[in-house]
Scaffold this motif. Structure first.
Motif, short mmCIF file in Angstrom:
data_model
loop_
_atom_site.label_atom_id
_atom_site.label_comp_id
_atom_site.label_asym_id
_atom_site.label_seq_id
_atom_site.Cartn_x
_atom_site.Cartn_y
_atom_site.Cartn_z
N GLY A 206 33.42 -30.04 -26.37
CA GLY A 206 34.41 -29.37 -27.05
C GLY A 206 34.87 -28.27 -25.99
O GLY A 206 34.03 -27.93 -24.88
N TYR A 207 36.01 -27.60 -26.19
CA TYR A 207 36.21 -26.51 -25.24
C TYR A 207 37.31 -25.44 -25.90
O TYR A 207 37.76 -25.92 -27.20
CB TYR A 207 37.18 -26.92 -24.21
N GLY A 208 37.63 -24.32 -25.62
CA GLY A 208 38.43 -23.39 -26.13
C GLY A 208 38.93 -22.49 -25.39
O GLY A 208 38.30 -22.24 -24.09
N TYR A 209 40.01 -21.85 -25.26
CA TYR A 209 40.78 -20.93 -24.52
C TYR A 209 40.60 -19.49 -25.13
O TYR A 209 41.06 -19.61 -26.38
CB TYR A 209 42.27 -21.13 -24.02
N GLY A 210 40.31 -18.38 -24.39
CA GLY A 210 40.41 -17.23 -25.04
C GLY A 210 41.67 -16.24 -24.22
O GLY A 210 41.48 -16.67 -22.89
N THR A 211 42.15 -15.30 -24.96
CA THR A 211 43.11 -14.71 -23.94
C THR A 211 43.36 -13.26 -24.36
O THR A 211 42.85 -13.05 -25.47
CB THR A 211 44.64 -14.99 -24.18
N GLY A 212 43.76 -12.26 -23.60
CA GLY A 212 43.82 -10.96 -23.89
C GLY A 212 45.25 -10.69 -24.20
O GLY A 212 46.08 -11.54 -24.80
N THR A 213 45.61 -9.50 -24.57
CA THR A 213 46.98 -9.08 -25.12
C THR A 213 48.11 -8.78 -23.93
O THR A 213 49.10 -8.64 -24.47
CB THR A 213 46.66 -7.69 -25.93
N ILE A 214 47.68 -8.68 -22.53
CA ILE A 214 48.61 -8.47 -21.79
C ILE A 214 49.24 -9.71 -21.13
O ILE A 214 48.88 -10.90 -21.21
CB ILE A 214 47.95 -7.96 -20.52
N GLN A 215 50.87 -9.60 -21.31
CA GLN A 215 51.62 -10.72 -20.72
C GLN A 215 51.63 -10.72 -19.31
O GLN A 215 52.03 -9.71 -18.60
CB GLN A 215 52.95 -10.45 -21.41
N THR A 216 51.22 -11.88 -18.50
CA THR A 216 51.41 -11.78 -17.17
C THR A 216 51.86 -13.09 -16.63
O THR A 216 52.46 -13.90 -17.28
CB THR A 216 49.75 -12.03 -16.73
N GLU A 217 52.17 -13.17 -15.29
CA GLU A 217 52.89 -14.19 -14.61
C GLU A 217 51.88 -15.42 -14.35
O GLU A 217 52.26 -16.13 -13.77
CB GLU A 217 53.38 -13.71 -13.35
#
Length: 384
Positions: A206-217
């Motif tokens: 299995g796998y998963g992605y986590g992200t922060g709140t800043i929008q980046t390029e």
């Protein structure tokens, strides 16, 4: 079970927790978090969003949000230690959580020249950071992860404590005007990761992605993937090689003995033909990387070679166990190789068989066959 964090685009506590959230029973972890007396009431919200960037298609990732009911003041490191030590979590989970905060505290203590007993945490001591760390450790425990690997860590606009913690590990410095790796994030990674770069071969579960709140390029996400190793053990070994066409072959027996006595894992000789149709001997020695110097010295001293080649490779080996079986000829050691917990190779120890063959005046092949037969019988009866 093996876990792997791809943190090339940075990492933070919420990003790591978010990447794990896709892989676990969140409700069960929330129950375990109730065993910790956090100083402020909180609520966890996990939002699945699509991270869009200018250069990449969208990536589905989790935002791990800890909402606090009230604003908090700074918190001493010793207070954090007490919170987790006094919790009702199992001891291994406590130890791993405390190791994360110890890693963080030592870095903060060094860069701010402040002793641990007086050390105050600011953002990294707030309840949301405590929850992120505890959630991450409990998630790895729920998945049964016993080895963690990671990519080199992406960093930018680095906080002093982060700089201290990445010392000695592979990092990629990026020209980005904001912080992509936080002290909490790197403390989790440094405390857990066994090695950086490639992981051992793994069959992904299995796998998963986590992200922060800043929008980046770029996709400021952490990828976590996990699964069973396809082999039982993975290690780096050194390969020492040289070729000789003017060394008297009678010395090779002594050379082999000397190399093995010095710790060589394997010594091989190959015949070849070189310039002017001269017969050539290629010598190859498998060793632990730290044995390179001493084994190379032996080859230089014992042969006529003027140069040695060296490289490092990865070796996949089975878990091994030595058992003993009783045969009509005597007791013989048996080497058993296991793949994913199941025996796949069984072989009697040649040294034992050779010794008994000489004592009993019996062909060694009969000793080997008898030992193998008895070993298979005992395995079928679950006695090995």
């Amino acid at each position: 079970m093996i876990g792997y964090f791809d943190v090339r685009n940075g990492c933070a506590g919420d990003m790591i927790a978010g990447s794990l959230a896709s892989c676990v029973d969140i409700g069960e972890i929330k129950k375990q978090l109730k065993l910790i007396d956090f100083p402020t009431k909180y609520d966890i919200e996990i939002k699945q969003i699509i991270k869009h960037t200018g250069k990449f298609h969208g990536i589905k990732a989790n935002q791990f949000i800890v909402k606090l009911e009230e604003k908090e003041n700074d918190r001493k490191y010793r207070e954090i230690v007490s919170i987790f030590k006094n919790s009702k979590l199992n001891e291994p989970a406590k130890e791993k959580i405390l190791k994360v905060f110890e890693t963080l505290a030592k870095a903060e203590s060094k860069v701010h020249n402040e002793c641990l007993d007086k050390l105050h945490f600011h953002a990294v001591g707030q309840t949301d950071a405590l929850v992120e760390v505890a959630f991450s450790i409990l998630a790895l425990e729920q998945l049964g992860i016993n080895e963690v690997f990671a990519s080199p860590v992406g960093v930018s606009n680095i906080a002093p404590a982060t700089m201290e913690m990445i010392s000695g590990i592979p990092a990629v410095f990026r020209d980005i005007p904001f912080e992509i790796t936080t002290p909490t994030g790197i403390a989790i990674i440094v405390s857990l990761v066994k090695s950086y770069g490639d992981s051992p071969p793994v069959i992904t579960t299995g796998y998963g992605y986590g992200t922060g709140t800043i929008q980046t390029e770029f996709p400021n996400t952490v990828l976590f993937a996990y699964g069973e190793p396809s082999y039982q053990k993975y290690e780096k070994v050194g390969i020492i090689e040289t070729s000789v066409d003017d060394t008297n072959p009678v010395i090779f027996e002594y050379l082999i003995e000397t190399l093995y006595q010095a710790g060589a894992l394997e010594v091989c000789f190959f015949n070849a033909m070189t310039k002017k149709s001269r017969p050539l001997f290629c010598i190859r020695v498998l060793c632990k990387p730290e044995q390179k110097e001493i084994l190379s010295k032996i080859i230089f001293q014992q042969t006529t070679t003027l140069g040695i080649r060296y490289r490092e490779e990865e070796r996949l080996i089975l878990e091994r166990k030595i058992e003993k079986v009783k045969t009509k000829y005597g007791e013989i050691s048996i080497k058993i190789g296991y793949l994913s917990g199941k025996p796949v190779n069984i072989m009697p120890e040649y040294g034992d068989c050779k010794k008994i063959a000489a004592e009993k005046n019996v062909p060694v092949k009969k000793i080997i066959n008898e030992a193998l037969r008895r070993a298979i019988e005992e395995m079928d009866e679950n006695r090995l």
